[in-house]
Motif scaffolding. Structure first.
Motif, PDB file in Angstrom:
ATOM      1  N   ASN A 188      -3.138  15.792   0.171  1.00  0.00           N
ATOM      2  CA  ASN A 188      -3.638  14.938   1.253  1.00  0.00           C
ATOM      3  C   ASN A 188      -3.982  13.566   0.687  1.00  0.00           C
ATOM      4  O   ASN A 188      -3.956  13.357  -0.523  1.00  0.00           O
ATOM      5  CB  ASN A 188      -4.852  15.585   1.942  1.00  0.00           C
ATOM      6  CG  ASN A 188      -5.966  15.890   0.988  1.00  0.00           C
ATOM      7  OD1 ASN A 188      -6.521  14.993   0.363  1.00  0.00           O
ATOM      8  ND2 ASN A 188      -6.311  17.177   0.851  1.00  0.00           N
ATOM      9  N   VAL A 189      -4.273  12.636   1.568  1.00  0.00           N
ATOM     10  CA  VAL A 189      -4.523  11.249   1.157  1.00  0.00           C
ATOM     11  C   VAL A 189      -5.757  11.143   0.275  1.00  0.00           C
ATOM     12  O   VAL A 189      -5.749  10.441  -0.733  1.00  0.00           O
ATOM     13  CB  VAL A 189      -4.668  10.337   2.409  1.00  0.00           C
ATOM     14  CG1 VAL A 189      -5.050   8.929   2.008  1.00  0.00           C
ATOM     15  CG2 VAL A 189      -3.377  10.336   3.195  1.00  0.00           C
ATOM     16  N   ILE A 190      -6.801  11.834   0.631  1.00  0.00           N
ATOM     17  CA  ILE A 190      -8.042  11.758  -0.148  1.00  0.00           C
ATOM     18  C   ILE A 190      -7.801  12.275  -1.569  1.00  0.00           C
ATOM     19  O   ILE A 190      -8.259  11.684  -2.534  1.00  0.00           O
ATOM     20  CB  ILE A 190      -9.170  12.561   0.532  1.00  0.00           C
ATOM     21  CG1 ILE A 190      -9.484  11.996   1.919  1.00  0.00           C
ATOM     22  CG2 ILE A 190     -10.413  12.588  -0.324  1.00  0.00           C
ATOM     23  CD1 ILE A 190     -10.080  10.628   1.921  1.00  0.00           C
ATOM     24  N   ALA A 191      -7.079  13.373  -1.705  1.00  0.00           N
ATOM     25  CA  ALA A 191      -6.799  13.920  -3.032  1.00  0.00           C
ATOM     26  C   ALA A 191      -5.956  12.949  -3.862  1.00  0.00           C
ATOM     27  O   ALA A 191      -6.091  12.896  -5.083  1.00  0.00           O
ATOM     28  CB  ALA A 191      -6.082  15.265  -2.914  1.00  0.00           C
ATOM     29  N   SER A 192      -5.100  12.181  -3.203  1.00  0.00           N
ATOM     30  CA  SER A 192      -4.295  11.188  -3.924  1.00  0.00           C
ATOM     31  C   SER A 192      -5.154  10.060  -4.473  1.00  0.00           C
ATOM     32  O   SER A 192      -4.865   9.496  -5.525  1.00  0.00           O
ATOM     33  CB  SER A 192      -3.227  10.583  -3.011  1.00  0.00           C
ATOM     34  OG  SER A 192      -2.270  11.543  -2.676  1.00  0.00           O
ATOM     35  N   ARG A 193      -6.197   9.713  -3.758  1.00  0.00           N
ATOM     36  CA  ARG A 193      -7.029   8.573  -4.143  1.00  0.00           C
ATOM     37  C   ARG A 193      -8.259   8.961  -4.949  1.00  0.00           C
ATOM     38  O   ARG A 193      -8.875   8.103  -5.586  1.00  0.00           O
ATOM     39  CB  ARG A 193      -7.455   7.831  -2.889  1.00  0.00           C
ATOM     40  CG  ARG A 193      -6.252   7.241  -2.231  1.00  0.00           C
ATOM     41  CD  ARG A 193      -6.591   6.475  -1.018  1.00  0.00           C
ATOM     42  NE  ARG A 193      -5.368   5.893  -0.498  1.00  0.00           N
ATOM     43  CZ  ARG A 193      -5.222   5.471   0.722  1.00  0.00           C
ATOM     44  NH1 ARG A 193      -6.221   5.560   1.559  1.00  0.00           N
ATOM     45  NH2 ARG A 193      -4.075   4.952   1.107  1.00  0.00           N
ATOM     46  N   LEU A 194      -8.610  10.201  -4.941  1.00  0.00           N
ATOM     47  CA  LEU A 194      -9.836  10.642  -5.609  1.00  0.00           C
ATOM     48  C   LEU A 194      -9.869  10.304  -7.098  1.00  0.00           C
ATOM     49  O   LEU A 194     -10.893   9.850  -7.604  1.00  0.00           O
ATOM     50  CB  LEU A 194     -10.021  12.140  -5.381  1.00  0.00           C
ATOM     51  CG  LEU A 194     -11.367  12.722  -5.711  1.00  0.00           C
ATOM     52  CD1 LEU A 194     -12.448  12.061  -4.875  1.00  0.00           C
ATOM     53  CD2 LEU A 194     -11.365  14.212  -5.454  1.00  0.00           C
ATOM     54  N   PRO A 195      -8.784  10.462  -7.864  1.00  0.00           N
ATOM     55  CA  PRO A 195      -8.856  10.145  -9.294  1.00  0.00           C
ATOM     56  C   PRO A 195      -9.147   8.671  -9.592  1.00  0.00           C
ATOM     57  O   PRO A 195      -9.637   8.343 -10.662  1.00  0.00           O
ATOM     58  CB  PRO A 195      -7.475  10.515  -9.829  1.00  0.00           C
ATOM     59  CG  PRO A 195      -6.937  11.501  -8.857  1.00  0.00           C
ATOM     60  CD  PRO A 195      -7.505  11.096  -7.541  1.00  0.00           C
ATOM     61  N   PHE A 196      -8.847   7.802  -8.653  1.00  0.00           N
ATOM     62  CA  PHE A 196      -9.024   6.378  -8.904  1.00  0.00           C
ATOM     63  C   PHE A 196     -10.288   5.859  -8.277  1.00  0.00           C
ATOM     64  O   PHE A 196     -10.709   4.783  -8.451  1.00  0.00           O
ATOM     65  CB  PHE A 196      -7.819   5.594  -8.402  1.00  0.00           C
ATOM     66  CG  PHE A 196      -6.566   6.002  -9.101  1.00  0.00           C
ATOM     67  CD1 PHE A 196      -6.368   5.671 -10.419  1.00  0.00           C
ATOM     68  CD2 PHE A 196      -5.622   6.753  -8.449  1.00  0.00           C
ATOM     69  CE1 PHE A 196      -5.220   6.060 -11.072  1.00  0.00           C
ATOM     70  CE2 PHE A 196      -4.463   7.137  -9.102  1.00  0.00           C
ATOM     71  CZ  PHE A 196      -4.254   6.797 -10.403  1.00  0.00           C
TER      72      PHE A 196
END
Length: 88
Positions: free
Chosen positions: A80-88
């Motif tokens: 999902n979008v949140i998981a894509s952005r969470l590391p950054f």
């Protein structure tokens, strides 16, 4: 309370306040798809050394650490979008 602890609290508060809006930033980051596509290809094919585009071509423009971080986030939190952005 030490100044380091205060700064840490401020960063945490900011991150928590910004988290709900992270899914709305999609149009502002056109290069984000490259990282997400590479991470998804790593998960799909199990090739953790060579990041690939959505078409399957190798992509060596960036170091693999970013792809690994996003792939790990997708593995733990789902795609999902949140998981894509969470590391950054």
């Amino acid at each position: 309370m030490s100044s380091r602890l205060k700064i840490g609290h401020l960063i945490l508060i900011f991150a928590l306040a910004a988290l709900p809006f992270a899914a709305t930033f999609a149009t502002y980051y056109p290069d984000e798809r490259h990282y997400t596509d590479g991470a998804l290809m790593m998960l799909k094919h199990g090739d953790w050394l060579v990041p690939r585009t959505a078409a399957g071509q190798p992509r060596f423009e960036k170091p693999p650490l970013a792809y690994w971080a996003i792939a790990a986030s997708h593995k733990f939190f789902g795609v999902n979008v949140i998981a894509s952005r969470l590391p950054f």
